[in-house]
Design a protein around this motif. Structure first.
Motif, PDB file in Angstrom:
ATOM      1  N   GLU A  13      -7.853   5.776  -6.779  1.00 46.22           N
ATOM      2  CA  GLU A  13      -7.451   4.417  -7.140  1.00 46.22           C
ATOM      3  C   GLU A  13      -6.717   3.715  -6.000  1.00 46.22           C
ATOM      4  N   THR A  65     -20.016   2.256  -8.711  1.00 51.55           N
ATOM      5  CA  THR A  65     -19.795   3.044  -9.922  1.00 51.55           C
ATOM      6  C   THR A  65     -20.638   4.315  -9.877  1.00 51.55           C
ATOM      7  N   PRO A 115     -18.792  -3.945  -7.392  1.00 47.45           N
ATOM      8  CA  PRO A 115     -18.338  -2.653  -7.917  1.00 47.45           C
ATOM      9  C   PRO A 115     -19.271  -1.489  -7.596  1.00 47.45           C
ATOM     10  N   TYR A 163     -15.445  -8.799  -5.515  1.00 48.18           N
ATOM     11  CA  TYR A 163     -15.704  -7.365  -5.374  1.00 48.18           C
ATOM     12  C   TYR A 163     -17.086  -6.997  -5.913  1.00 48.18           C
ATOM     13  N   ASP A 197     -16.124  -2.088  -3.837  1.00 48.48           N
ATOM     14  CA  ASP A 197     -14.964  -1.474  -4.477  1.00 48.48           C
ATOM     15  C   ASP A 197     -15.450  -0.167  -5.099  1.00 48.48           C
ATOM     16  N   PRO A 198     -14.944   0.979  -4.628  1.00 47.73           N
ATOM     17  CA  PRO A 198     -13.842   1.258  -3.719  1.00 47.73           C
ATOM     18  C   PRO A 198     -14.128   0.787  -2.284  1.00 47.73           C
ATOM     19  N   SER A 204      -6.584   9.703 -11.410  1.00 49.84           N
ATOM     20  CA  SER A 204      -6.514  10.076  -9.997  1.00 49.84           C
ATOM     21  C   SER A 204      -5.196  10.740  -9.621  1.00 49.84           C
ATOM     22  N   LYS A 224     -10.392   4.517  -9.888  1.00 49.03           N
ATOM     23  CA  LYS A 224      -9.632   5.193 -10.942  1.00 49.03           C
ATOM     24  C   LYS A 224     -10.466   6.320 -11.539  1.00 49.03           C
ATOM     25  N   ASN A 248       0.837  -1.198   0.000  1.00 48.60           N
ATOM     26  CA  ASN A 248       0.000   0.000   0.000  1.00 48.60           C
ATOM     27  C   ASN A 248       0.869   1.245   0.000  1.00 48.60           C
ATOM     28  N   GLY A 299      -9.084   1.034  -4.621  1.00 50.50           N
ATOM     29  CA  GLY A 299      -9.581  -0.049  -5.453  1.00 50.50           C
ATOM     30  C   GLY A 299      -9.675   0.352  -6.907  1.00 50.50           C
ATOM     31  N   SER A 300      -9.895  -0.638  -7.765  1.00 51.31           N
ATOM     32  CA  SER A 300      -9.902  -0.390  -9.209  1.00 51.31           C
ATOM     33  C   SER A 300     -11.011   0.555  -9.630  1.00 51.31           C
ATOM     34  N   GLN A 301     -12.151   0.524  -8.917  1.00 50.38           N
ATOM     35  CA  GLN A 301     -13.255   1.408  -9.273  1.00 50.38           C
ATOM     36  C   GLN A 301     -12.995   2.859  -8.861  1.00 50.38           C
TER      37      GLN A 301
END
Length: 392
Positions: A359, A150, A148, A146, A127-128, A340, A366, A13, A362-364
């Protein structure tokens, strides 16, 4: 000997280390510039006076043989547990005092609760997400799925009936997105958990920021006592980030795999945890007194006004965001299609304002960015003016 190789699966991290590195480098190169930090997740207002006084009284009692206290009860002193139960009753939720476990914070308990669950369970996390939910389960070797969050669902993911989960992490109001679930949305999660014989691990650390009809506890939802555990903390409620105190609520009737979850958690705590210090528990109980609630609510209103100031600026700029209401966090879409970290650099270099790249959660995350309302008012107002001038 062997090391737990699940640690090899952790993603280092670097988020906050990278933020600190970039911020420090800019400050060194531009000592004449005033940096304003709107990425801080720590509180800045002092502890409620009533809590401080109670802590002093508790410490004073330890100096006299007649009132000295040694090891505390593993589950917390009765006077604190009763205060928590009374606090819940104040917003219409009934729990029993002996269902409350006093701890050193929600972060510890949300990570440690996995000790009582098998490694072959499937875990669902949004996620996040707050990183401890993910990392604690990676350390245990569990499979993670996960859900998501959004823009389309306003970062409030809902159950996927095609996926079976055994353990479900929910946080409302959410860190980092600030989004809060409605009663109907939480009911859908409760129904899903019951159908799948799952357990919801519900993080209510920011419940005191809720100002509309969103539930302040999972136990406000019918059926939740059959499937949920709730965690809360005084860190953001009453500024206890440097004091450390929280609580976990486990209904006595919650049973999975033939085992009573309340009894298992007590056994775990009695083995691995020696309790929260007496002066801190005295301070915690004072937080829930009539005067203590007035004081911590005043602090929370201060932070919420900061959030309103930030939100109003984003409304003026036409930037999509969640949070800013019911939460100290504002989760915004990076303008002009920036990533980000690109937006982090842009804001730092051109407005001298520091936030948190999405980000890192988590990937969501970004293309999103977290600002917080935990700064002081003067700096918040100045930061907002700088952002408006830069992006307007």
């Amino acid at each position: 000997m062997k090391i737990n190789r699940n640690f090899d699966n952790l993603v280092p991290n670097y988020l906050f280390a990278e933020i600190a590195k970039k911020t420090s480098a800019y400050a060194t190169a531009h000592p004449e510039q005033k940096l304003i930090r709107l990425g801080i997740g720590d509180v800045t207002l002092p502890l409620p006076r009533t809590a401080v006084q109670a802590m002093k009284v508790g410490a004073g009692e330890l100096s006299h043989k007649e009132t000295f206290k040694g090891y505390p009860e593993y589950e917390g002193y009765d006077f604190v547990r009763e205060a928590v139960a009374k606090y819940y009753a104040g917003f219409g939720v009934k729990i029993e005092a002996d269902e409350v476990f006093i701890s050193d914070g929600a972060k510890s308990d949300t990570g440690n609760i996995g000790d009582i669950f098998g490694a072959d369970n499937t875990v669902t996390v949004p996620d996040p997400v707050y990183p401890v939910y993910v990392d604690a389960n990676i350390m245990a070797g569990r499979r993670i799925v996960y859900a998501p969050g959004t823009r389309e669902n306003r970062f409030l993911p809902m159950p996927d009936e095609s996926i079976h989960a055994d353990i479900i992490y929910l946080c409302s109001p959410n860190n980092p997105t600030g989004a809060a679930y409605s009663a109907d949305q939480l009911k859908a999660w409760v129904d899903y958990a019951i159908k799948n014989d799952a357990v919801i691990l519900y993080d209510a650390a920011y419940e005191a920021f809720i100002e509309d009809d969103c539930p302040r506890s999972i136990f406000a939802i019918d059926g939740a006592r059959e499937c949920a555990i709730e965690f809360c903390s005084l860190s953001k409620t009453a500024g206890f980030t440097g004091v450390r105190c929280g609580y976990t609520v486990i209904p006595k009737e919650l049973v999975r795999d033939g085992h009573n979850i309340h009894a298992l958690w007590y056994r775990r705590q009695a083995t691995k945890f020696n309790g929260v210090s007496y002066p801190v528990q005295r301070a915690a109980a004072a937080v829930f007194s009539e005067e203590g609630q007035k004081e911590f609510k005043a602090n929370i209103e201060y932070y919420k006004e900061n959030a309103r100031i930030i939100s109003a600026a984003l409304d003026e700029l036409g930037i999509f965001y969640t949070g800013g209401k019911n939460s100290p966090y504002i989760w915004l879409e990076c303008p002009k299609g920036m990533g980000s970290w690109e937006f982090f650099d842009y804001l730092l270099e051109n407005a001298q304002v520091v936030g948190t790249p999405g980000e890192g959660f988590g990937s969501q995350g970004k293309g999103y960015f977290r600002l917080t309302s935990f700064g002081d008012r003067e700096n918040t107002v100045e930061a907002v003016e700088r952002i408006k001038k830069l992006l307007g």
